[in-house]
Write a protein that holds these residues in place. Structure first.
Motif, short mmCIF file in Angstrom:
data_model
loop_
_atom_site.label_atom_id
_atom_site.label_comp_id
_atom_site.label_asym_id
_atom_site.label_seq_id
_atom_site.Cartn_x
_atom_site.Cartn_y
_atom_site.Cartn_z
N ARG A 148 23.74 -115.24 -13.23
CA ARG A 148 25.05 -115.16 -12.57
C ARG A 148 24.84 -115.19 -11.06
O ARG A 148 23.92 -114.55 -10.54
CB ARG A 148 25.76 -113.88 -12.99
CG ARG A 148 27.20 -113.72 -12.51
CD ARG A 148 27.83 -112.53 -13.24
NE ARG A 148 29.22 -112.33 -12.87
CZ ARG A 148 29.64 -111.42 -12.00
NH1 ARG A 148 28.77 -110.64 -11.39
NH2 ARG A 148 30.91 -111.29 -11.72
N THR A 191 26.49 -114.83 -7.09
CA THR A 191 27.55 -114.33 -6.21
C THR A 191 27.43 -115.06 -4.88
O THR A 191 26.34 -115.16 -4.32
CB THR A 191 27.43 -112.82 -5.98
OG1 THR A 191 27.29 -112.15 -7.22
CG2 THR A 191 28.66 -112.29 -5.25
N LEU A 245 30.46 -116.12 -8.89
CA LEU A 245 30.83 -115.22 -9.99
C LEU A 245 30.83 -115.90 -11.35
O LEU A 245 31.34 -115.34 -12.32
CB LEU A 245 32.18 -114.55 -9.74
CG LEU A 245 32.27 -113.64 -8.52
CD1 LEU A 245 33.60 -112.90 -8.51
CD2 LEU A 245 31.12 -112.63 -8.48
N ALA A 247 31.47 -102.66 -11.62
CA ALA A 247 30.95 -104.04 -11.54
C ALA A 247 31.82 -104.91 -10.65
O ALA A 247 31.30 -105.67 -9.81
CB ALA A 247 30.86 -104.62 -12.95
N SER A 248 33.12 -104.84 -10.80
CA SER A 248 34.00 -105.69 -9.97
C SER A 248 33.98 -105.24 -8.52
O SER A 248 34.04 -106.06 -7.59
CB SER A 248 35.42 -105.68 -10.53
OG SER A 248 35.96 -104.38 -10.58
N GLU A 274 21.94 -112.62 -10.27
CA GLU A 274 21.70 -111.66 -11.34
C GLU A 274 21.08 -112.38 -12.52
O GLU A 274 21.57 -113.43 -12.95
CB GLU A 274 23.01 -111.01 -11.78
CG GLU A 274 23.72 -110.21 -10.70
CD GLU A 274 25.12 -109.82 -11.14
OE1 GLU A 274 25.25 -108.84 -11.91
OE2 GLU A 274 26.08 -110.51 -10.75
N ASP A 282 30.85 -106.68 -7.03
CA ASP A 282 31.03 -108.12 -6.79
C ASP A 282 31.70 -108.35 -5.44
O ASP A 282 31.26 -109.17 -4.63
CB ASP A 282 31.89 -108.75 -7.89
CG ASP A 282 31.15 -108.92 -9.20
OD1 ASP A 282 29.92 -108.81 -9.22
OD2 ASP A 282 31.83 -109.15 -10.22
N GLU A 283 32.79 -107.63 -5.19
CA GLU A 283 33.53 -107.81 -3.94
C GLU A 283 32.68 -107.39 -2.74
O GLU A 283 32.71 -108.04 -1.68
CB GLU A 283 34.83 -107.02 -3.96
CG GLU A 283 35.66 -107.20 -2.71
CD GLU A 283 37.04 -106.57 -2.79
OE1 GLU A 283 37.63 -106.32 -1.72
OE2 GLU A 283 37.52 -106.31 -3.91
N ASP A 320 27.59 -109.28 -16.14
CA ASP A 320 29.04 -109.34 -15.91
C ASP A 320 29.79 -108.33 -16.77
O ASP A 320 30.64 -108.67 -17.60
CB ASP A 320 29.58 -110.75 -16.18
CG ASP A 320 31.02 -110.91 -15.72
OD1 ASP A 320 31.49 -110.07 -14.94
OD2 ASP A 320 31.68 -111.88 -16.16
N ARG A 354 23.62 -113.28 -3.99
CA ARG A 354 23.01 -112.49 -5.07
C ARG A 354 22.83 -113.37 -6.30
O ARG A 354 23.70 -114.16 -6.64
CB ARG A 354 23.90 -111.30 -5.43
CG ARG A 354 23.37 -110.44 -6.56
CD ARG A 354 24.27 -109.23 -6.86
NE ARG A 354 25.64 -109.60 -7.19
CZ ARG A 354 26.51 -108.80 -7.80
NH1 ARG A 354 26.17 -107.56 -8.11
NH2 ARG A 354 27.74 -109.22 -8.06
N MET A 381 30.37 -110.24 -2.05
CA MET A 381 31.09 -111.42 -1.58
C MET A 381 31.57 -111.27 -0.14
O MET A 381 31.66 -112.27 0.58
CB MET A 381 32.30 -111.71 -2.48
CG MET A 381 31.95 -112.23 -3.85
SD MET A 381 33.41 -112.77 -4.76
CE MET A 381 34.29 -111.25 -5.00
#
Length: 694
Positions: free
Chosen positions: A233, A235, A168, A56-57, A270, A60-61, A302, A268, A64
């Motif tokens: 959520r 991003t 985030l 998940a992290s 979510e 995210d990156e 998340d 993004r 981003m």
């Protein structure tokens, strides 16, 4: 895309246009391998939860930085066709398709597999409705005491515009109705990131924070009727855009950009699958996004927060405890005499970072014979003993020079803080080059030894000076008092701090000046050996292989019959096993307990092997826009040990993923009925790096 084919002097045929895999999809396939670890029932259960968090992290990156960067270039008209041949819009569409698939697979792995398995072990992650009355009553008190005071409901009406949704952030979209007027309004409640992602309702029974807030919305909207609520959520683009104008201080420019980072465009959205069409339409309009940017998944959102669950004190559900070897350099010996006697090769986390690299800096700070310490810092920990030692050295009157890279992605704020702390202590702090990141891992200690000789003691590594990640990242380093290396490292520091034009080194390859060309020349040399009937072979270990010039050189070498083994953790744009192009190239990937992070480049050279280690990956940014350094390993047993490591990773009996020519990664099943060797477990048990004899 037209690419320089290198420096081959013999006749060569043009290489096919479709010879490169797409780098963005290749990265997504890397994260798919992380997800496959979470899906593996043979791994300890809490480690599977941790891999879900890492997936998940990581994603995210990716959104981003990579997706946001591509979208930004398309919006400004700067996007160009990818080396894979895909047009920018094709890359973005394919990325969205694969990301959607993986996010649904990730959510299903959590809800259908890992979460029930955790429950069977007495660790329950429950939605609010599944809690007992006693647990809900406890969380009523927790809400009043710990959660309610930090909440800020924001309503949208004629007097209150739609609020800014930070990157985030996890939020609740709430529809409330006024019972007197029957009018409905939209409100947003941000889920505070300062609170635990999962709240403990009772011993080892947890519920998502947004569920606790949702159960108490009536206390936030007193007198109103809560019609519906949904988690979402956002991003945003969080890649830095710094105008490297020499007239402006980099420190001040970076601080200003960090303030702007939170306000980047949305890439993004979510949402939980249960969201109503009306609320989703409102969010879509207000956030100015398209359908392809919406990701509907089963809740909870998340799942990076599963890291807290993975940290629970349940050792039986984790990897067995592991203590790094601490006697790489005997504790009762002077570290300087040990390094002076011979080069020391350290392999973290199997060798202790604390008793080797960190000890060098700490002992140098305390040693009255040490005159100067110079070091690069790209990332380090919040309570860094390395920084503390450098401060101690400066306060003791030693000359301390620290090259701090302020633009280390997502560690910028920490590096600004450390830079100022070091400056206040009297260290000479340099922020590197305008337009280049200083990514090399170097430390230099200048010491007046007892024999009256002024010697330079160096560390050249593949990983950051970060004691915490040194227990999780696999990295290599050489500790040496070799005079040639000392001269090279001194010259490189002068280049970093004084803008000298140094380009030639004895035992280093340095980017952006000589590293790509140096590797290509050695690849071509292996091809020349094989064409002449001599022994030649190439082995590479890196995090990413993207650079077209290096890939083309490997293709040419393969066409000449050179066996090429590539051990890559993440992105690989090279197509292995293509007839007439890359038949002799194998590409493997190893993922596991530790994050494979070292870079090794080994060339057989007709029996006179060269092995290099260092900080550089085979990517444009590393070879063109960063200061990187590789050092050649001079000790033959150490060279042999590194080659043996590469061969073990590529062996068919080792657990790994194999790359096919079409970009598909397949987890190697191994011989029927025979367990595959986990190379990391093997190294933990053997600790073979401590016993390299001369």
């Amino acid at each position: 895309m037209s690419v320089n084919p290198g420096h081959f002097t013999h006749d060569v045929e043009p290489l096919p246009d479709d010879r490169f895999l797409d780098r963005e999809e290749s990265w997504l396939r890397f994260n798919q391998r992380v997800l496959e670890l979470a899906e593996d029932p043979d791994l300890p259960l809490l480690e599977r939860a941790r891999f879900l968090s890492i997936f998940a992290s990581n994603l995210d990156e990716f959104f981003m930085v990579r997706v946001a960067g591509l979208a930004r270039r398309m919006a400004t008209g700067l996007a160009v066709q990818a080396a894979s041949g895909r047009q920018p819009r094709e890359v973005l569409e394919r990325t969205a398709t694969v990301a959607h698939e993986l996010m649904l697979r990730h959510a299903a792995t959590f809800s259908d597999d890992v979460c029930p398995a955790l429950g069977a072990e007495g660790i329950h992650i429950l939605r609010w409705a599944d809690l007992s009355d006693t647990e809900q009553e406890r969380l009523h008190r927790v809400f009043r005491e710990r959660i309610y005071p930090v909440l800020t409901p924001l309503v949208v009406d004629n007097a209150h515009p739609f609020p800014y949704i930070s990157g985030l952030s996890l939020n609740l979209a709430v529809i409330v109705r006024d019972p007197e007027t029957e009018a409905t309004m939209f409100a947003r409640v941000k889920v505070p990131p300062v609170l635990p992602r999962f709240f403990e309702a009772s011993a080892d029974r947890f519920t998502p924070l947004e569920d606790v807030i949702a159960a108490h919305l009536g206390q936030l909207f007193v007198g109103m009727e809560v019609v519906e609520h949904h988690a979402f959520r956002v991003t945003r683009n969080q890649d830095l855009e710094i105008d490297d104008d020499v007239s402006e201080g980099l420190l001040q420019a970076l601080e200003r950009e960090l303030l702007r980072r939170r306000f980047g465009p949305v890439v993004r959205l979510e949402v939980e699958q249960s969201i109503s069409p009306e609320v989703l339409e409102l969010l879509t309009e207000e956030l100015a996004i398209t359908e392809s940017q919406i990701y509907r998944v089963p809740g909870p959102l998340d799942l990076a927060g599963l890291a807290d669950i993975a940290d629970l004190d349940r050792p039986e559900l984790k990897y067995p405890p592991f203590v790094p070897a601490k006697d790489t350099i005997p504790g009762d010996a002077s570290i300087f005499s040990a390094i002076r006697d011979r080069d020391v090769l350290v392999h973290h986390p199997y060798d202790s970072f604390t008793t080797s690299v960190q000890r060098l800096i700490e002992d140098a700070a305390a040693d009255p014979r040490v005159l100067a310490i110079k070091q690069t810092l790209y990332r380090t920990s919040g309570d860094s003993p390395i920084v503390d030692a450098l401060i101690d050295a400066a306060e003791a009157g030693k000359q301390v020079v620290v090259v701090v890279e302020l633009k280390a992605r997502f560690d910028e704020r920490a590096n600004i803080a450390w830079a100022r702390k070091l400056e206040q202590a009297g260290c000479h702090v340099v922020y590197g080059f305008v337009g280049l990141k200083t990514h090399c891992k170097l430390a230099l200690v200048v010491r007046q030894d007892a024999d009256g000789v002024l010697r330079r003691y160096c560390h050249i590594g593949t990983g950051n000076y970060h004691p915490k990640t040194a227990r999780l990242y696999e990295d290599l380093g050489v500790l040496t008092a070799d005079a040639a290396v000392g001269e090279d490292v001194s010259a490189l520091f002068n280049h970093l701090t004084g803008y000298s034009r140094q380009s030639g080194y004895q035992r280093l390859l340095v980017a952006p000046q000589s590293l790509r060309n140096g590797l290509v020349e050695r690849i071509e040399r292996e091809a020349g050996h094989v064409r002449a009937g001599r022994a030649g072979r190439i082995r590479v270990k890196c995090n990413s292989l993207v650079d077209e010039v290096v890939i083309d050189a490997l293709y040419r070498a393969s066409q000449d019959g050179v066996p090429v083994d590539v051990w890559v953790r993440g992105i690989c744009a090279l197509r292995p096993g293509v007839p007439g192009l890359s038949e002799t190239i194998r590409v493997r990937s190893v993922l596991g307990r530790f994050l494979e992070h070292s870079r090794i480049f080994a060339f057989d050279n007709d029996g006179d092997a060269e092995v290099w280690i260092g900080s550089a990956d085979l990517m444009h940014r590393n070879l063109d826009r960063r200061v990187e350094a590789l050092v050649t390993v001079s000790d033959r047993p150490q060279r042999d040990a590194l080659v043996d490591l590469l061969d073990r990773a590529m062996d068919d009996t080792t657990g790994s993923w194999w790359l096919d020519a079409d970009g598909t990664w397949t987890r190697h099943p191994g011989p029927p009925g025979e367990p595959l060797r986990d190379i990391q477990t093997y190294l933990v048990k053997s600790r073979r790096w401590r016993t390299v004899d001369g």
